[in-house]
Design an enzyme around this catalytic site. Structure first.
Site, PDB file in Angstrom:
ATOM      1  N   TRP A   1      -1.040   0.136   9.483  1.00 48.18           N
ATOM      2  CA  TRP A   1      -1.235  -0.997   9.620  1.00 48.18           C
ATOM      3  C   TRP A   1      -0.163  -2.273  10.358  1.00 48.18           C
ATOM      4  CZ3 TRP A   1      -3.284   1.197   5.956  1.00 48.18           C
ATOM      5  CH2 TRP A   1      -4.141   1.619   5.701  1.00 48.18           C
ATOM      6  N   HIS A  43      -8.779  -8.356  -1.528  1.00 44.45           N
ATOM      7  CA  HIS A  43      -8.418  -8.120  -0.335  1.00 44.45           C
ATOM      8  C   HIS A  43      -9.213  -8.784   0.362  1.00 44.45           C
ATOM      9  CE1 HIS A  43      -5.591  -5.286  -0.073  1.00 44.45           C
ATOM     10  NE2 HIS A  43      -5.214  -5.291   1.200  1.00 44.45           N
ATOM     11  N   HIS A  56       0.744  -1.616  -0.143  1.00 38.89           N
ATOM     12  CA  HIS A  56       0.067  -0.104  -0.142  1.00 38.89           C
ATOM     13  C   HIS A  56       0.664   1.192   0.031  1.00 38.89           C
ATOM     14  CE1 HIS A  56      -3.887  -1.985   1.103  1.00 38.89           C
ATOM     15  NE2 HIS A  56      -3.057  -2.998   1.132  1.00 38.89           N
ATOM     16  N   ASP A  83       2.735  -5.963   2.030  1.00 37.59           N
ATOM     17  CA  ASP A  83       1.612  -5.468   2.367  1.00 37.59           C
ATOM     18  C   ASP A  83       2.000  -3.801   2.937  1.00 37.59           C
ATOM     19  OD1 ASP A  83      -1.185  -5.159   2.747  1.00 37.59           O
ATOM     20  OD2 ASP A  83      -1.107  -6.334   4.145  1.00 37.59           O
TER      21      ASP A  83
HETATM   22  N1  17E Z   1      -6.507  -2.264   4.397  1.00 39.06           N
HETATM   23  C1  17E Z   1      -6.709  -3.641   4.780  1.00 39.06           C
HETATM   24  O1  17E Z   1      -7.751  -4.076   4.844  1.00 39.06           O
HETATM   25  N2  17E Z   1      -5.635  -4.092   4.892  1.00 39.06           N
HETATM   26  C2  17E Z   1      -4.954  -4.417   5.354  1.00 39.06           C
HETATM   27  N3  17E Z   1      -3.355  -5.555   5.102  1.00 39.06           N
HETATM   28  C3  17E Z   1      -3.773  -2.816   4.895  1.00 39.06           C
HETATM   29  C4  17E Z   1      -4.665  -2.182   4.548  1.00 39.06           C
HETATM   30  C5  17E Z   1      -2.157  -2.822   4.974  1.00 39.06           C
HETATM   31 FE   FE2 Z   2      -3.489  -5.280   1.998  1.00 35.25          FE
END
Ligand code: 17E
Ligand code: FE2
Length: 440
Positions: free
Chosen positions: A324, A219, A68, A318
């Site tokens: 996160w 995701h 991201h 990631d």
């Molecule tokens: N957003 C999400 O939904 N899941 C993640 N692992 C990250 C952002 C990094």
């Molecule tokens: Fe992600």
């Protein structure tokens, strides 16, 4: 421009090899007449248009299939994620998202890409949050994709962090992102308000991918809830629409919590569908299991079992220092190291064949053609400070040179370490080959 690589070791081939490069392509790969002394005493070097690999491993570049970049380097802004959950991460990011500017996103993403390139990455798939009415981050990443095309191939996923169905104008924003030029359609079904909304989000993502002729990267089930079952929806849509080759399911951490009877039934559909999987070991081990006491789940998808079933699986980083994940230097060997431990892929063959999880398998996931190091392919390659794959994984070896189209785009000087034993300075060589006849 580099024209020759001498004395290279190659994956899956014995001995030393010389590689010729011309016009941005690999033009020859021949057995080297030269030899090299064992161990780490000779290093790689660059003179004129020749890289002498000195017996080091030469591979195609690493691939980052899931990051991201819009959020990179924002950890602690304005607040730290103290619970360590995915959900607090989404909340902290929403706070930071309110202050995005194109300049801000570009400068952070550029820094992150420099880290990636420094550790041998040349292909990156980044998610970009579309649940922002201005799509600020997308504008920034689209500009970077063009500006940096010489050093890195960037794929941008239109990623609806707060939902396609649950977020106001969520679908419209996705359409706008695809019209602006996002390469891949994303979704977050497990974060939609209801199960039905999640299913609708998946179907919408497939409809958009068909309409705009794009790949899909969802995701999917990034939660420890054993009842989160959107993967079956993704796989069945991919199967019925014959789109598996262009579909990736990211995270799928709930698979680590499914009961074995359901997982067994699911596995057949997953194989049939031909979709790819992206696990994110550093971040999954950090964010998942947060609502458990003990025993505490590992929260990774079933990598070993998916590989055994013939599914394509690769690893992503990631996050880089964001809401996160508070660590990270963009090194895919660190990702691999964690993944091999958590997934218990630690047998000899599993280790010696593990680079594929951050290279060839990722290339398949991203739909890259012309990726492997072969005559006629692009002159994109890395020289690792390692004598073989096993060594590269064990030592998380540095990338001594990264070549793109024959041009050196990254270089690392190897470090040297010694110990003082009995008044003598002993140079330390961390590489080690098990000698024939040694041990049992
Ligand atoms: N957003 C999400 O939904 N899941 C993640 N692992 C990250 C952002 C990094
Ligand atoms: Fe992600």
């Amino acid at each position: 421009m580099i024209e020759h690589i001498k004395r290279a070791r190659l994956r899956g081939r014995d001995g030393l090899w010389d590689i010729a490069l011309s016009g941005g392509k690999v033009t020859a790969i021949d057995t080297s007449g030269a030899s090299v002394s064992e161990g780490n005493v000779e290093s790689a070097s660059l003179t004129g248009t020749t890289v002498d690999a000195g017996g080091r491993l030469v591979c195609p570049p690493f691939i980052e299939p899931h990051v991201h970049l819009d959020a990179a380097l924002t950890a602690g802004q304005p607040e730290w994620n103290r619970s360590g959950t995915l959900f607090e991460g989404v909340q902290r990011w929403a706070q930071r998202k309110a202050f995005l500017s194109v300049r801000d996103v570009k400068s952070r993403a550029l820094r992150a890409i420099q880290w990636q390139v420094a550790s041998g990455v040349q292909f990156v798939r980044t998610h970009c949050d579309t649940t922002d009415p201005k799509l600020t981050a997308l504008h920034a990443l689209l500009e970077l994709r063009e500006q940096l095309a010489d050093v890195v191939t960037l794929q941008i996923v239109a990623f609806p962090q707060e939902g396609i169905v649950s977020f106001p104008r969520g679908e419209e924003l996705m359409v706008e992102a695809l019209k602006l030029g996002a390469d891949v359609v994303g979704a977050t079904p497990h974060l939609e308000f209801t199960r039905d909304d999640g299913v609708r989000a998946v179907k919408t993502a497939f409809d958009l991918a068909e309409r705009f002729d794009r790949a899909i990267d969802i995701h999917c089930d990034e939660i420890d809830d054993e009842q989160s079952r959107f993967l079956e929806v993704v796989a069945s849509e991919a199967h019925h629409r014959s789109m598996g080759q262009r579909v990736a399911a990211s995270h799928t951490t709930a698979m680590g919590s499914y009961n074995d009877a359901y997982a067994f039934k699911l596995m057949r559909l997953l194989s049939l569908s031909g979709i790819s999987f992206i696990a994110n070991p550093l971040v999954n081990i950090h964010l998942q299991g947060r609502f458990d006491t003990y025993p505490k789940r590992r929260g990774l998808t079933r990598v070993k079992e998916l590989l055994a079933a013939g599914c394509n699986v690769c690893f992503g980083h990631d996050d880089l220092f964001d809401p996160w994940y508070p660590l990270g230097t963009a090194n895919m060997l660190q990702v691999l190291h964690m993944g091999l431990h958590v997934c218990q892929l630690m047998g000899y063959e599993e280790l010696s064949d593990s680079l594929k999880l951050v290279s060839s398998n990722s290339a398949k996931t991203l739909g890259l053609t012309d990726y492997e190091l072969e005559i006629g392919s692009d002159a994109n390659l890395i020289v690792l400070d390692a004598i073989d794959e096993y060594d590269a994984v064990r030592r998380q070896s540095a990338v001594l040179y990264s070549l793109r189209g024959g041009r050196v785009i990254a270089e690392t000087k190897p470090s040297s370490t010694s110990v003082n034993f009995d008044g003598q300075s002993v140079p330390i060589d961390f590489s080690h080959r098990r000698e024939a006849g040694e041990g049992a």
